[in-house]
Motif scaffolding. Structure first.
Motif, PDB file in Angstrom:
ATOM      1  N   ILE A   1     -20.675  34.134  10.093  1.00 50.76           N
ATOM      2  CA  ILE A   1     -21.385  34.010   8.980  1.00 50.76           C
ATOM      3  C   ILE A   1     -22.240  32.400   9.622  1.00 50.76           C
ATOM      4  CG2 ILE A   1     -21.623  32.946   6.682  1.00 50.76           C
ATOM      5  CD1 ILE A   1     -18.800  35.287   7.654  1.00 50.76           C
ATOM      6  N   THR A   2     -23.576  32.363   9.248  1.00 50.43           N
ATOM      7  CA  THR A   2     -24.229  30.930   9.569  1.00 50.43           C
ATOM      8  C   THR A   2     -25.460  31.046   8.346  1.00 50.43           C
ATOM      9  OG1 THR A   2     -25.787  29.941  11.308  1.00 50.43           O
ATOM     10  CG2 THR A   2     -25.924  32.518  10.963  1.00 50.43           C
ATOM     11  N   GLY A   3     -25.580  29.510   8.364  1.00 50.51           N
ATOM     12  CA  GLY A   3     -26.432  28.929   7.164  1.00 50.51           C
ATOM     13  C   GLY A   3     -28.117  29.267   7.528  1.00 50.51           C
ATOM     14  N   VAL A   4     -28.352  29.836   8.911  1.00 46.31           N
ATOM     15  CA  VAL A   4     -29.740  29.597   9.216  1.00 46.31           C
ATOM     16  C   VAL A   4     -30.566  30.470   8.053  1.00 46.31           C
ATOM     17  CG1 VAL A   4     -29.320  29.596  11.526  1.00 46.31           C
ATOM     18  CG2 VAL A   4     -29.828  31.592  10.497  1.00 46.31           C
TER      19      VAL A   4
ATOM     20  N   ALA B   1     -31.751  39.800  17.141  1.00 46.18           N
ATOM     21  CA  ALA B   1     -31.827  40.337  18.675  1.00 46.18           C
ATOM     22  C   ALA B   1     -30.514  39.608  19.064  1.00 46.18           C
ATOM     23  CB  ALA B   1     -33.102  39.334  19.092  1.00 46.18           C
ATOM     24  N   LEU B   2     -29.996  38.620  18.548  1.00 44.09           N
ATOM     25  CA  LEU B   2     -28.795  37.936  18.997  1.00 44.09           C
ATOM     26  C   LEU B   2     -27.565  38.645  18.920  1.00 44.09           C
ATOM     27  CD1 LEU B   2     -27.591  35.347  20.758  1.00 44.09           C
ATOM     28  CD2 LEU B   2     -27.471  34.139  18.766  1.00 44.09           C
ATOM     29  N   GLN B   3     -27.630  39.229  17.581  1.00 40.64           N
ATOM     30  CA  GLN B   3     -26.420  40.180  17.413  1.00 40.64           C
ATOM     31  C   GLN B   3     -26.426  41.291  18.075  1.00 40.64           C
ATOM     32  OE1 GLN B   3     -25.359  41.414  13.317  1.00 40.64           O
ATOM     33  NE2 GLN B   3     -25.947  43.458  13.873  1.00 40.64           N
ATOM     34  N   VAL B   4     -27.581  41.883  18.572  1.00 42.15           N
ATOM     35  CA  VAL B   4     -27.512  42.970  19.464  1.00 42.15           C
ATOM     36  C   VAL B   4     -27.079  42.429  20.906  1.00 42.15           C
ATOM     37  CG1 VAL B   4     -29.182  44.585  20.926  1.00 42.15           C
ATOM     38  CG2 VAL B   4     -29.482  44.261  18.405  1.00 42.15           C
ATOM     39  N   ALA B   5     -27.519  41.381  21.330  1.00 40.15           N
ATOM     40  CA  ALA B   5     -27.345  40.620  22.608  1.00 40.15           C
ATOM     41  C   ALA B   5     -25.553  40.629  22.879  1.00 40.15           C
ATOM     42  CB  ALA B   5     -27.942  39.458  22.849  1.00 40.15           C
TER      43      ALA B   5
ATOM     44  N   ARG C   1     -34.856  32.155  12.819  1.00 39.20           N
ATOM     45  CA  ARG C   1     -35.807  33.231  12.205  1.00 39.20           C
ATOM     46  C   ARG C   1     -34.780  34.481  11.999  1.00 39.20           C
ATOM     47  NH1 ARG C   1     -41.117  32.620  15.728  1.00 39.20           N
ATOM     48  NH2 ARG C   1     -39.376  33.047  17.486  1.00 39.20           N
ATOM     49  N   ASP C   2     -35.042  35.337  11.125  1.00 38.03           N
ATOM     50  CA  ASP C   2     -34.366  36.565  10.990  1.00 38.03           C
ATOM     51  C   ASP C   2     -34.477  37.300  12.273  1.00 38.03           C
ATOM     52  OD1 ASP C   2     -32.761  38.658   9.103  1.00 38.03           O
ATOM     53  OD2 ASP C   2     -34.490  39.596   9.572  1.00 38.03           O
TER      54      ASP C   2
ATOM     55  N   HIS D   1     -24.046  37.528   9.719  1.00 36.92           N
ATOM     56  CA  HIS D   1     -24.428  37.533   8.171  1.00 36.92           C
ATOM     57  C   HIS D   1     -25.333  36.109   8.165  1.00 36.92           C
ATOM     58  CE1 HIS D   1     -21.916  40.728   6.616  1.00 36.92           C
ATOM     59  NE2 HIS D   1     -20.965  40.342   7.630  1.00 36.92           N
ATOM     60  N   THR D   2     -26.175  36.059   7.292  1.00 40.25           N
ATOM     61  CA  THR D   2     -27.280  35.064   6.897  1.00 40.25           C
ATOM     62  C   THR D   2     -27.568  35.132   5.717  1.00 40.25           C
ATOM     63  OG1 THR D   2     -29.185  36.358   7.601  1.00 40.25           O
ATOM     64  CG2 THR D   2     -28.172  35.047   9.389  1.00 40.25           C
ATOM     65  N   PRO D   3     -26.519  34.474   4.941  1.00 42.95           N
ATOM     66  CA  PRO D   3     -26.731  34.628   3.265  1.00 42.95           C
ATOM     67  C   PRO D   3     -28.000  33.833   2.647  1.00 42.95           C
ATOM     68  CG  PRO D   3     -24.316  34.245   3.807  1.00 42.95           C
ATOM     69  CD  PRO D   3     -25.391  33.997   5.049  1.00 42.95           C
ATOM     70  N   LEU D   4     -28.414  32.981   3.471  1.00 45.19           N
ATOM     71  CA  LEU D   4     -29.384  32.082   2.914  1.00 45.19           C
ATOM     72  C   LEU D   4     -30.928  32.315   3.642  1.00 45.19           C
ATOM     73  CD1 LEU D   4     -27.647  28.700   3.295  1.00 45.19           C
ATOM     74  CD2 LEU D   4     -27.311  30.326   1.551  1.00 45.19           C
ATOM     75  N   MET D   5     -30.747  33.409   4.489  1.00 38.56           N
ATOM     76  CA  MET D   5     -32.105  33.611   4.951  1.00 38.56           C
ATOM     77  C   MET D   5     -33.391  33.657   4.278  1.00 38.56           C
ATOM     78  SD  MET D   5     -33.481  34.028   7.935  1.00 38.56           S
ATOM     79  CE  MET D   5     -32.370  34.478   8.996  1.00 38.56           C
ATOM     80  N   TRP D   6     -33.283  34.358   2.994  1.00 43.41           N
ATOM     81  CA  TRP D   6     -34.438  34.444   2.319  1.00 43.41           C
ATOM     82  C   TRP D   6     -34.541  33.758   1.151  1.00 43.41           C
ATOM     83  CZ3 TRP D   6     -37.622  36.180   5.732  1.00 43.41           C
ATOM     84  CH2 TRP D   6     -37.250  37.242   6.480  1.00 43.41           C
ATOM     85  N   ILE D   7     -33.782  32.759   0.863  1.00 48.76           N
ATOM     86  CA  ILE D   7     -33.896  31.838  -0.277  1.00 48.76           C
ATOM     87  C   ILE D   7     -34.110  30.422  -0.038  1.00 48.76           C
ATOM     88  CG2 ILE D   7     -32.143  33.270  -1.380  1.00 48.76           C
ATOM     89  CD1 ILE D   7     -29.880  31.329  -0.837  1.00 48.76           C
ATOM     90  N   ASP D   8     -34.740  29.615  -0.859  1.00 50.06           N
ATOM     91  CA  ASP D   8     -35.098  28.369  -0.759  1.00 50.06           C
ATOM     92  C   ASP D   8     -33.982  27.315  -1.214  1.00 50.06           C
ATOM     93  OD1 ASP D   8     -35.043  28.120  -3.595  1.00 50.06           O
ATOM     94  OD2 ASP D   8     -37.271  28.156  -3.479  1.00 50.06           O
ATOM     95  N   LYS D   9     -34.037  26.098  -0.870  1.00 47.01           N
ATOM     96  CA  LYS D   9     -33.024  25.189  -1.047  1.00 47.01           C
ATOM     97  C   LYS D   9     -32.366  25.182  -2.625  1.00 47.01           C
ATOM     98  CE  LYS D   9     -31.182  22.833   2.227  1.00 47.01           C
ATOM     99  NZ  LYS D   9     -31.462  24.003   3.280  1.00 47.01           N
ATOM    100  N   ALA D  10     -33.607  25.451  -3.779  1.00 50.08           N
ATOM    101  CA  ALA D  10     -33.036  25.337  -4.915  1.00 50.08           C
ATOM    102  C   ALA D  10     -32.272  26.560  -5.293  1.00 50.08           C
ATOM    103  CB  ALA D  10     -34.427  25.488  -5.870  1.00 50.08           C
TER     104      ALA D  10
END
Length: 242
Positions: A132-135, A153-157, A147-148, A169-178
């Motif tokens: 899990i990473t917060g990117v 691509a890195l997961q595939v690699a 970027r997603d 997992h990137t739980p924050l990928m599509w949300i803003d700081k609020a």
């Protein structure tokens, strides 16, 4: 059928001690039975984030008995080579020449690529399927390694390179700081928000003296401004919902 040997209920959180990774830690503890964390020293100016990690971990775990039982080992590694190669104000250097002038001077080339590769190597040894990473692409500050497409691509690699079915997992990928503040509230209520507000560290300048309503920081760097504006929007949303 071949089995991977990875625990499907085991997770490794890339945990810096900042707002995003603290929210991701709570997210992981809410979903997986065995959660470990990993942090990296890479010559960051805001190395104070590494000194608050244990307090943040402990206080998040203390919020929920189930979370406490799920939180396991913490790992810290030296990734100083990043600072040597990718000189930027974030690692105490001057702004380096960028191939693209659209990149912010705080971009450290290869940072997240290396963090996730090292995390996958650790997860392999620890038998943990989930990383899990917060990117975040919504508030990614112009960093291409957030970027997603980069993460996919890195997961595939790493999966090809280890012959193991890791899931990044990137739980924050599509949300803003609020929305990140709101996610923390959804996961752990006011108590988790308070821990993130008072204990985590995001400021690029490493200011751990000035406490604002949104947390510690200089209030002027890009990280502080993003965190501050997100906090204000989150507070407005709470008032409207009340």
């Amino acid at each position: 059928m071949k089995t991977s040997g990875l625990n499907p209920n085991g997770a490794l959180v890339v945990f810096s001690g900042g707002q995003d990774s603290a929210t991701c830690l709570a997210w992981a503890l809410d979903r997986f039975e065995h959660v470990e964390t990993v942090g990296f020293h890479y010559g960051q100016v805001h190395h104070v984030e590494m000194t608050v990690r244990h307090t943040v971990r402990d206080k998040i775990a203390a919020l929920n008995g189930g979370w406490r039982s799920c939180l396991m080992a913490d790992h810290v590694f030296d990734a100083g080579i990043i600072g040597q190669i990718g000189q930027s104000p974030l690692t105490g250097g001057t702004a380096a020449s960028m191939l693209s002038q659209n990149l912010p001077d705080t971009f450290v080339p290869g940072r997240n690529l290396l963090f996730l590769t090292l995390s996958a190597a650790l997860a392999y040894r620890r038998g943990l399927k989930h990383i899990i990473t917060g990117v975040c692409e919504t508030d990614f500050s112009g960093y291409p390694d957030c970027r997603d497409d980069t993460i996919k691509a890195l997961q595939v690699a790493v999966n090809l390179g280890t012959d193991a079915p890791f899931v990044i997992h990137t739980p924050l990928m599509w949300i803003d700081k609020a929305q990140t503040w709101a996610l923390a509230h959804e996961l752990g209520g006011d108590e988790l928000v308070r821990v993130i507000q008072q204990e985590t560290h995001t400021c690029y300048r490493g200011d751990r003296v000035d406490l604002h309503d949104w947390g510690y920081g200089c209030g002027e760097c890009a990280a502080c401004m993003l965190r501050s504006s997100g906090w204000k929007s989150f507070q407005r949303s709470k008032k409207q919902a009340a």
